[in-house]
Design a protein around this motif. Structure first.
Motif, PDB file in Angstrom:
ATOM      1  N   TYR A   1      24.064   0.436 -13.740  1.00  0.00           N
ATOM      2  CA  TYR A   1      22.791  -0.181 -14.094  1.00  0.00           C
ATOM      3  C   TYR A   1      21.733   0.098 -13.029  1.00  0.00           C
ATOM      4  N   GLU A   2      22.113   0.035 -11.762  1.00  0.00           N
ATOM      5  CA  GLU A   2      21.166   0.366 -10.685  1.00  0.00           C
ATOM      6  C   GLU A   2      20.730   1.821 -10.802  1.00  0.00           C
ATOM      7  N   ARG A   3      21.673   2.701 -11.123  1.00  0.00           N
ATOM      8  CA  ARG A   3      21.363   4.114 -11.311  1.00  0.00           C
ATOM      9  C   ARG A   3      20.370   4.287 -12.456  1.00  0.00           C
ATOM     10  N   LYS A   4      20.570   3.553 -13.526  1.00  0.00           N
ATOM     11  CA  LYS A   4      19.671   3.629 -14.677  1.00  0.00           C
ATOM     12  C   LYS A   4      18.267   3.169 -14.298  1.00  0.00           C
ATOM     13  N   VAL A   5      18.160   2.071 -13.587  1.00  0.00           N
ATOM     14  CA  VAL A   5      16.851   1.552 -13.179  1.00  0.00           C
ATOM     15  C   VAL A   5      16.159   2.544 -12.241  1.00  0.00           C
ATOM     16  N   LEU A   6      16.901   3.129 -11.319  1.00  0.00           N
ATOM     17  CA  LEU A   6      16.322   4.110 -10.406  1.00  0.00           C
ATOM     18  C   LEU A   6      15.785   5.316 -11.171  1.00  0.00           C
TER      19      LEU A   6
ATOM     20  N   ILE B   1      14.816   5.396 -14.302  1.00  0.00           N
ATOM     21  CA  ILE B   1      13.631   4.967 -15.055  1.00  0.00           C
ATOM     22  C   ILE B   1      12.421   4.920 -14.132  1.00  0.00           C
ATOM     23  N   LEU B   2      12.573   4.317 -12.961  1.00  0.00           N
ATOM     24  CA  LEU B   2      11.458   4.236 -12.017  1.00  0.00           C
ATOM     25  C   LEU B   2      10.970   5.631 -11.634  1.00  0.00           C
ATOM     26  N   TYR B   3      11.896   6.511 -11.299  1.00  0.00           N
ATOM     27  CA  TYR B   3      11.551   7.857 -10.851  1.00  0.00           C
ATOM     28  C   TYR B   3      10.835   8.643 -11.955  1.00  0.00           C
ATOM     29  N   ASN B   4      11.404   8.641 -13.146  1.00  0.00           N
ATOM     30  CA  ASN B   4      10.824   9.405 -14.254  1.00  0.00           C
ATOM     31  C   ASN B   4       9.508   8.808 -14.732  1.00  0.00           C
ATOM     32  N   TYR B   5       9.438   7.505 -14.807  1.00  0.00           N
ATOM     33  CA  TYR B   5       8.224   6.830 -15.265  1.00  0.00           C
ATOM     34  C   TYR B   5       7.067   7.145 -14.319  1.00  0.00           C
ATOM     35  N   LYS B   6       7.346   7.092 -13.023  1.00  0.00           N
ATOM     36  CA  LYS B   6       6.316   7.390 -12.017  1.00  0.00           C
ATOM     37  C   LYS B   6       5.863   8.842 -12.125  1.00  0.00           C
ATOM     38  N   GLY B   7       6.789   9.734 -12.362  1.00  0.00           N
ATOM     39  CA  GLY B   7       6.451  11.146 -12.481  1.00  0.00           C
ATOM     40  C   GLY B   7       5.624  11.465 -13.708  1.00  0.00           C
ATOM     41  N   ILE B   8       5.886  10.785 -14.803  1.00  0.00           N
ATOM     42  CA  ILE B   8       5.192  11.071 -16.061  1.00  0.00           C
ATOM     43  C   ILE B   8       3.873  10.302 -16.163  1.00  0.00           C
ATOM     44  N   ARG B   9       3.904   9.017 -15.863  1.00  0.00           N
ATOM     45  CA  ARG B   9       2.722   8.166 -16.073  1.00  0.00           C
ATOM     46  C   ARG B   9       1.927   7.871 -14.808  1.00  0.00           C
ATOM     47  N   ARG B  10       2.406   8.356 -13.676  1.00  0.00           N
ATOM     48  CA  ARG B  10       1.724   8.164 -12.393  1.00  0.00           C
ATOM     49  C   ARG B  10       1.613   6.705 -11.969  1.00  0.00           C
ATOM     50  N   ARG B  11       2.514   5.882 -12.473  1.00  0.00           N
ATOM     51  CA  ARG B  11       2.603   4.484 -12.069  1.00  0.00           C
ATOM     52  C   ARG B  11       4.020   4.014 -12.354  1.00  0.00           C
ATOM     53  N   PHE B  12       4.387   2.898 -11.734  1.00  0.00           N
ATOM     54  CA  PHE B  12       5.702   2.322 -12.000  1.00  0.00           C
ATOM     55  C   PHE B  12       5.624   1.401 -13.212  1.00  0.00           C
ATOM     56  N   PRO B  13       6.726   1.260 -13.940  1.00  0.00           N
ATOM     57  CA  PRO B  13       6.731   0.331 -15.065  1.00  0.00           C
ATOM     58  C   PRO B  13       6.666  -1.114 -14.578  1.00  0.00           C
TER      59      PRO B  13
ATOM     60  N   ILE C   1      15.065   2.315  -2.455  1.00  0.00           N
ATOM     61  CA  ILE C   1      13.662   1.944  -2.592  1.00  0.00           C
ATOM     62  C   ILE C   1      13.305   0.926  -1.515  1.00  0.00           C
ATOM     63  N   THR C   2      12.009   0.782  -1.285  1.00  0.00           N
ATOM     64  CA  THR C   2      11.504  -0.342  -0.501  1.00  0.00           C
ATOM     65  C   THR C   2      10.510  -1.065  -1.393  1.00  0.00           C
ATOM     66  N   TRP C   3      10.417  -2.373  -1.167  1.00  0.00           N
ATOM     67  CA  TRP C   3       9.528  -3.192  -1.992  1.00  0.00           C
ATOM     68  C   TRP C   3       9.110  -4.386  -1.154  1.00  0.00           C
ATOM     69  N   GLU C   4       8.116  -4.167  -0.303  1.00  0.00           N
ATOM     70  CA  GLU C   4       7.669  -5.200   0.621  1.00  0.00           C
ATOM     71  C   GLU C   4       7.007  -6.372  -0.105  1.00  0.00           C
ATOM     72  N   ASN C   5       5.984  -6.083  -0.895  1.00  0.00           N
ATOM     73  CA  ASN C   5       5.249  -7.116  -1.624  1.00  0.00           C
ATOM     74  C   ASN C   5       5.801  -7.185  -3.042  1.00  0.00           C
ATOM     75  N   LYS C   6       6.660  -8.152  -3.297  1.00  0.00           N
ATOM     76  CA  LYS C   6       7.359  -8.231  -4.583  1.00  0.00           C
ATOM     77  C   LYS C   6       6.546  -8.899  -5.689  1.00  0.00           C
ATOM     78  N   SER C   7       5.240  -8.992  -5.500  1.00  0.00           N
ATOM     79  CA  SER C   7       4.408  -9.598  -6.533  1.00  0.00           C
ATOM     80  C   SER C   7       4.186  -8.650  -7.706  1.00  0.00           C
TER      81      SER C   7
ATOM     82  N   ILE D   1       6.414  -0.750  -5.235  1.00  0.00           N
ATOM     83  CA  ILE D   1       7.704  -0.112  -4.966  1.00  0.00           C
ATOM     84  C   ILE D   1       7.464   1.280  -4.386  1.00  0.00           C
ATOM     85  N   VAL D   2       8.276   1.636  -3.409  1.00  0.00           N
ATOM     86  CA  VAL D   2       8.256   2.991  -2.841  1.00  0.00           C
ATOM     87  C   VAL D   2       9.666   3.550  -2.984  1.00  0.00           C
ATOM     88  N   ILE D   3       9.796   4.683  -3.652  1.00  0.00           N
ATOM     89  CA  ILE D   3      11.108   5.313  -3.822  1.00  0.00           C
ATOM     90  C   ILE D   3      11.412   6.154  -2.588  1.00  0.00           C
ATOM     91  N   LEU D   4      12.528   5.865  -1.945  1.00  0.00           N
ATOM     92  CA  LEU D   4      12.966   6.623  -0.778  1.00  0.00           C
ATOM     93  C   LEU D   4      13.856   7.792  -1.189  1.00  0.00           C
TER      94      LEU D   4
END
Length: 96
Positions: free
Chosen positions: A4-9, A11-23, A52-58, A63-66
């Motif tokens: 599940y963590e792999r799936k979320v990662l 999604i985050l990576y691909n979504y950012k690459g396609i839409r230029r933002r995180f979901p 990932i890092t996620w300092e401000n969880k609001s 999110i920053v993908i490492l």
């Protein structure tokens, strides 16, 4: 990293690459079919694994993908080779 963590990662990576933002969290619930608590647990697991890092969880925009891919040492092992009798059964479907 679990599946599940792999799936979320991914999604985050691909979504950012396609839409230029995180979901958003709501979009993640739609994409994964899980609830917000499961998503937060997966994100916490990705933080603990230094993917990932996620300092401000609001907001998920912070999110920053490492690492966008799983590490070589954490990849699942391939399945065992089937027995010869089973190989013959599979060869019927793949060779004829």
């Amino acid at each position: 990293m679990n599946d599940y963590e792999r799936k979320v990662l991914r999604i985050l990576y691909n979504y950012k690459g396609i839409r230029r933002r995180f979901p958003t969290l709501h979009e993640l619930t739609i994409k994964t079919g899980r609830n917000k608590a499961d998503i937060m647990a997966a994100l916490d697991g990705l933080i603990a694994g230094n993917y990932i890092t996620w300092e401000n969880k609001s907001d998920t925009a912070n999110i920053v993908i490492l690492e966008g891919w799983e590490r070589q040492s954490e990849k699942p092992k391939p399945p065992k080779v089937p027995s010869p009798a089973r190989e013959d059964h599979l060869s019927y479907w793949t060779e004829y």
